[in-house]
Design a protein around this motif. Structure first.
Motif, PDB file in Angstrom:
ATOM      1  N   TYR A  41     -11.567 -17.122 -10.582  1.00 26.53           N
ATOM      2  CA  TYR A  41     -12.078 -16.044 -11.426  1.00 26.53           C
ATOM      3  C   TYR A  41     -13.565 -16.181 -11.710  1.00 26.53           C
ATOM      4  O   TYR A  41     -14.288 -15.193 -11.742  1.00 26.53           O
ATOM      5  N   PHE A  42     -13.982 -17.418 -11.976  1.00 24.56           N
ATOM      6  CA  PHE A  42     -15.348 -17.579 -12.484  1.00 24.56           C
ATOM      7  C   PHE A  42     -16.292 -18.206 -11.481  1.00 24.56           C
ATOM      8  O   PHE A  42     -17.426 -18.525 -11.817  1.00 24.56           O
ATOM      9  N   GLY A  43     -15.793 -18.460 -10.268  1.00 22.00           N
ATOM     10  CA  GLY A  43     -16.645 -18.873  -9.173  1.00 22.00           C
ATOM     11  C   GLY A  43     -17.490 -20.107  -9.451  1.00 22.00           C
ATOM     12  O   GLY A  43     -17.063 -21.024 -10.159  1.00 22.00           O
ATOM     13  N   PHE A 143     -18.923 -15.802 -22.699  1.00 27.42           N
ATOM     14  CA  PHE A 143     -17.765 -15.590 -21.834  1.00 27.42           C
ATOM     15  C   PHE A 143     -18.093 -14.563 -20.772  1.00 27.42           C
ATOM     16  O   PHE A 143     -18.651 -13.496 -21.069  1.00 27.42           O
ATOM     17  N   TYR A 144     -17.731 -14.871 -19.531  1.00 31.53           N
ATOM     18  CA  TYR A 144     -17.980 -13.945 -18.421  1.00 31.53           C
ATOM     19  C   TYR A 144     -16.762 -13.086 -18.167  1.00 31.53           C
ATOM     20  O   TYR A 144     -15.625 -13.480 -18.420  1.00 31.53           O
ATOM     21  N   GLN A 145     -17.024 -11.934 -17.628  1.00 35.35           N
ATOM     22  CA  GLN A 145     -15.961 -11.094 -17.096  1.00 35.35           C
ATOM     23  C   GLN A 145     -15.536 -11.697 -15.752  1.00 35.35           C
ATOM     24  O   GLN A 145     -16.375 -11.937 -14.887  1.00 35.35           O
ATOM     25  N   TRP A 151     -22.590 -11.877 -12.769  1.00 36.59           N
ATOM     26  CA  TRP A 151     -22.033 -12.424 -14.007  1.00 36.59           C
ATOM     27  C   TRP A 151     -22.727 -11.814 -15.210  1.00 36.59           C
ATOM     28  O   TRP A 151     -23.945 -11.761 -15.270  1.00 36.59           O
ATOM     29  N   TYR A 152     -21.951 -11.304 -16.148  1.00 37.00           N
ATOM     30  CA  TYR A 152     -22.532 -10.845 -17.404  1.00 37.00           C
ATOM     31  C   TYR A 152     -21.599 -11.220 -18.547  1.00 37.00           C
ATOM     32  O   TYR A 152     -20.375 -11.327 -18.379  1.00 37.00           O
ATOM     33  N   VAL A 181      -9.347 -10.946 -18.149  1.00 35.71           N
ATOM     34  CA  VAL A 181     -10.190 -10.531 -19.266  1.00 35.71           C
ATOM     35  C   VAL A 181     -11.190 -11.654 -19.504  1.00 35.71           C
ATOM     36  O   VAL A 181     -10.963 -12.782 -19.071  1.00 35.71           O
ATOM     37  N   PRO A 182     -12.303 -11.382 -20.157  1.00 32.18           N
ATOM     38  CA  PRO A 182     -13.264 -12.453 -20.425  1.00 32.18           C
ATOM     39  C   PRO A 182     -12.626 -13.548 -21.275  1.00 32.18           C
ATOM     40  O   PRO A 182     -11.792 -13.266 -22.135  1.00 32.18           O
ATOM     41  N   GLY A 183     -13.021 -14.792 -21.020  1.00 28.00           N
ATOM     42  CA  GLY A 183     -12.472 -15.889 -21.807  1.00 28.00           C
ATOM     43  C   GLY A 183     -12.913 -17.221 -21.244  1.00 28.00           C
ATOM     44  O   GLY A 183     -13.682 -17.277 -20.274  1.00 28.00           O
ATOM     45  N   ALA A 184     -12.414 -18.296 -21.861  1.00 28.11           N
ATOM     46  CA  ALA A 184     -12.757 -19.636 -21.397  1.00 28.11           C
ATOM     47  C   ALA A 184     -12.206 -19.848 -19.996  1.00 28.11           C
ATOM     48  O   ALA A 184     -11.230 -19.208 -19.594  1.00 28.11           O
TER      49      ALA A 184
END
Ligand code: SF4
Ligand code: SF4
Lengths: 330, 454
Positions: A41-43, A143-145, A151-152, A181-184
């Motif tokens: 998800y967050f690459g 937190f990123y989307q 990334w924002y 959803v955005p989160g840790a």
């Protein structure tokens, strides 16, 4: 015959296969699905945070123990596990120094200051998390989307819930439970955490009482909130199915699942007796929803664990019944 | 209880099924300890140099809590020496050199042998008991009481009974015959099922008659259904039930009684007979049958050799045979020997002297090679609670272990230290590999020593 020396010791002469190291190794294995989803998800940024936190925790333990001339216990993988968990509860948008400071804080302040393995009163990862959250709130909320090309920073469902109860209807449950959803990094996707957690329960590394207590506590408190809270009342939820949707929201959102299966059952800081464990879990679940619904911080799961950690010595006094004991005798 | 208990204790690893028992020739020299039971030491009644015959009494005692010992070979008494009992304590012993004749002693005025169950069921219990006592029978298993002690209702009312209003002497109404072994891979009782026959029926009937038990339950190992036993049980209206011996320690007496009858044996000083139950191992029941039908004291017994030997085996050996010889017959010690454990791997005692003899108390020996010896570690407790979940008694071993480690013995006693049955489940599951049983035993001995002083 007598020239060969035999070993003599007390019974038992058989021991199980579990060791401290194997526990930590298996817990890390159980975290793999969550790590996988987090990285997917967050690459790059997500992977970076996880690696930095883990490396910093291991290095901090090694250096601190060398400096204080203690035996180095990096080999039992506890520092690695703590670093991994630290990384998973941080946002992907954290600057590089945040996981480094977090990992080191968890090991040095959370664990070693209190005497190392077996000695600390509160979950070291969460101690460090709270220190970071209080010191650098802005970076800790970056937190990123997930799965975006650029990334924002954006708001998590729990933050939105604080301002607007209708979030409950905006966020779909499948988005929430799959972590879209955005989160840790590691706490957002709920299903992989459940998967790893169930593995640990089956392997009896995590006692089933704690996660069950957390989930039941959170569900119960969420229902209670649905009945009593005026802002939720405005949504006009009448049927049980509608009220149940509040429960599925709370169970899937924020850090509850990672707390239920990985942070609350941390052995040193959770009770040992069956009923103690269950009540401990219930307490964590209650606290989580109370803070989310009525408290100032956004998510209560981690605070709940810390508060209940403090109650552990008390809960340990709830003992099982002793077989064969006649009351009034010792 | 039963559902919760499924999650307690530990599941021991599976071990290969040993082949049927086979006899082992008598040794050149036997060592007969003068105490082969829990209780008083017998006085030797023979002198070095004296010729003795098979089955002749070599040690006897006036005390009630003692079982006479008999010569298990014919030959010459070499010496009265010292050896170790199964628990590793020193004990005097009669050493007899075997002359190989196996000449039985002539029993004078011995009562006629009994061979019919119906006759046994009509014989006066005291008569039967007298025969068992003369034959020096001992309940088989570590710390076994002399059988005549084990079968009697408690002599003196016990302090805790006054406190709680349990009837002072509860009549015994149930006999449990254990064909399942509590500490596998020592499976002597299971192996004894191969010898089940009329003698077993006789033995069980006699035990039930002496104890006054109406209900007889034979506990078989899970998955074993010996046809002979089923027939016997059907004929005499005895019940049979199954139990998984690998689910440790649920075949240990107190827990077995709880499981089968629902009665709770008061601890720490109680025994199953305090709640009206007598538990006897199958080998003991067989011995009783033999004593009655042959009129002779037992001179041999079934003995398991298990673990890292070439051929794990159950032998029928003369009592007094040094364990070295039995191990040799099973293929000998491994190249790098580690531990030699009398009893079982969970509750047995590690020995260093291989001249320690096979006695009435020892069911078997487990040999471990140096590589399979597991050592405890000096690590702090990580408070994981595995020991609490495993403890079949419901203690909090982690806390007791820490209290004992730091010398807070009275605090530990207040938290029910003395109720621990030393089963070792807590140490088995402990990921920190703490020497739990060592700490608890140390604490117990300190507590008892302090109470003795007062
Ligand atoms: S505390 Fe005693 S009874 Fe409980 S598991 Fe440990 S050894 Fe067994
Ligand atoms: S099993 Fe071992 S480490 Fe775990 S609580 Fe018990 S004594 Fe402590």
């Amino acid at each position: 015959m007598s020239s060969r020396l035999l070993t003599v010791s007390t019974s038992p002469h058989l021991l199980g296969r579990a060791t401290i190291r194997s526990r930590h190794l298996e817990t890390m294995l159980a975290l793999l699905p969550a790590v996988g989803f987090g990285v997917y998800y967050f690459g790059g940024p997500g992977l970076m945070v996880i690696l930095l936190a883990t490396a910093s925790a291991v290095a901090a333990e090694y250096l601190a123990q060398r400096l204080t001339k203690q035996p180095v216990t990096v080999g039992d993988l506890h520092a690695a596990l703590m670093g991994l968990l630290m990384g998973l509860v941080l946002p992907a948008g954290a600057p590089w120094w945040l996981p480094v400071v977090g990992g080191a804080l968890a090991v040095v302040v959370g664990k070693l200051f209190f005497g190392g393995m077996g000695g600390y009163p509160m979950n070291p990862v969460l101690v460090a998390w709270v220190a970071l959250a209080l010191s650098w709130p802005e970076q800790m909320n970056a937190f990123y989307q997930p799965l975006s090309s650029e990334w924002y920073v954006s708001e998590t469902p729990l933050m939105m819930l604080k301002d607007d109860p209708s979030t409950l209807e905006v966020v779909t449950r499948s988005e929430l439970w799959w972590g879209l959803v955005p989160g840790a990094i590691g706490a957002t996707a709920t299903w992989p955490l459940v998967l790893g957690g169930l593995y640990l329960v089956i392997r009896r590394i995590v006692p089933w009482q704690i996660p069950l207590g957390v989930l039941l506590g959170a569900a119960g408190m969420a229902l209670l909130a649905a009945y009593t809270d005026p802002t939720l009342g405005e949504l006009g939820y009448e049927t049980f199915a509608q009220q149940w949707s509040i429960v599925t929201f709370h169970l899937g959102a924020g850090g509850l699942m990672i707390a239920a299966f990985f942070l609350a059952p941390e052995p040193v800081t959770s009770p040992v007796t069956p009923w103690g464990m269950f009540l401990f879990g219930l307490g964590v679940g209650f606290m989580t929803v109370i803070v989310r619904t009525w408290g100032a911080p956004v998510d209560g799961a981690f605070y709940g664990v810390l508060v209940m950690n403090a109650a552990t010595p008390l809960l340990d006094r709830i003992r099982p019944k002793v077989l064969g004991k006649i009351e009034g005798t010792a | 209880m039963s559902i919760l208990s499924l999650f307690k204790g530990v599941r021991l690893p599976r071990s290969p099924e040993p082949p049927p028992p086979r006899p082992l020739s008598p040794p050149d020299k036997v060592i007969i300890p003068l105490r082969q039971h829990q209780g008083r030491v017998c006085e030797p009644v023979v002198e070095p140099g004296q010729e003795v015959l098979l089955g002749q009494v070599v040690g006897a005692s006036e005390e009630f809590e003692a079982a006479a010992v008999h010569a298990t070979v014919s030959g010459k008494v070499e010496a009265i020496a010292e050896t170790y009992d199964p628990a590793g304590q020193r004990v005097p012993a009669v050493v007899i050199a075997n002359d190989g004749r196996d000449a039985w002693v002539e029993a004078e005025g011995a009562p006629p042998t009994l061979s019919e169950v119906e006759v046994v069921q009509k014989t006066r219990p005291t008569r039967l008991l007298k025969r068992l006592r003369e034959a020096g029978l001992v309940r088989s298993g570590l710390l076994g009481l002399p059988l005549h002690v084990d079968l009697s209702p408690p002599m003196a009312p016990r302090a805790y009974m006054f406190m709680t209003g349990i009837p002072v002497v509860r009549p015994i109404d149930t006999l449990i015959v254990k064909a399942v072994d509590h500490d596998p891979p020592v499976v002597t009782n299971q192996a004894a099922l191969a010898e089940a026959g009329e003698e077993l029926a006789l033995g069980i009937a006699a035990l039930a008659r002496i104890a006054g038990a109406r209900r007889v339950v034979i506990v078989l190992p899970a998955g074993v259904e010996p046809p002979g036993v089923a027939q016997l049980a059907a004929r005499h209206e005895w019940e049979t039930t199954h139990l998984d011996g690998r689910h440790f320690p649920y075949a240990v007496d107190n827990l077995l009684v709880k499981k089968l009858t629902g009665r709770v044996v008061p601890t720490p000083y109680g025994e199953p007979r305090d709640v009206g139950v007598v538990v006897e191992p199958l080998v003991t029941a067989l011995d009783v049958g033999r004593v009655l039908s042959q009129g002779r004291p037992p001179v041999d017994r079934l003995f398991t050799v298990a673990g890292d030997v070439a051929q794990p085996q159950v032998f029928r050996v003369r009592m007094g045979t040094p364990i070295a010889r039995v191990i040799e017959a099973a293929g000998g010690l491994p190249v790098e020997p580690g531990k030699v454990i009398l009893g079982g791997p969970m509750m047995g005692y590690a020995h260093f002297d291989l001249d320690t003899p096979v006695t009435k108390e020892t069911d078997g020996v487990v040999v471990q090679s140096a590589e399979s010896v597991r050592t405890f570690q000096d690590q702090p407790c990580i408070h994981c609670g595995r020991c609490v979940a495993a403890c079949p008694v419901g203690l909090v071993p982690t806390e007791l272990g820490k209290l004992c480690e730091y010398g807070q013995f009275e605090d530990a006693a207040e938290r029910d230290l003395l109720h621990c049955i030393e089963c070792g489940c807590c140490a088995y599951v402990c990921p920190a590999q703490r020497p739990m049983v060592h700490l608890l035993r140390f604490g117990k001995s300190e507590v008892l020593a302090r109470r003795m002083e007062q």
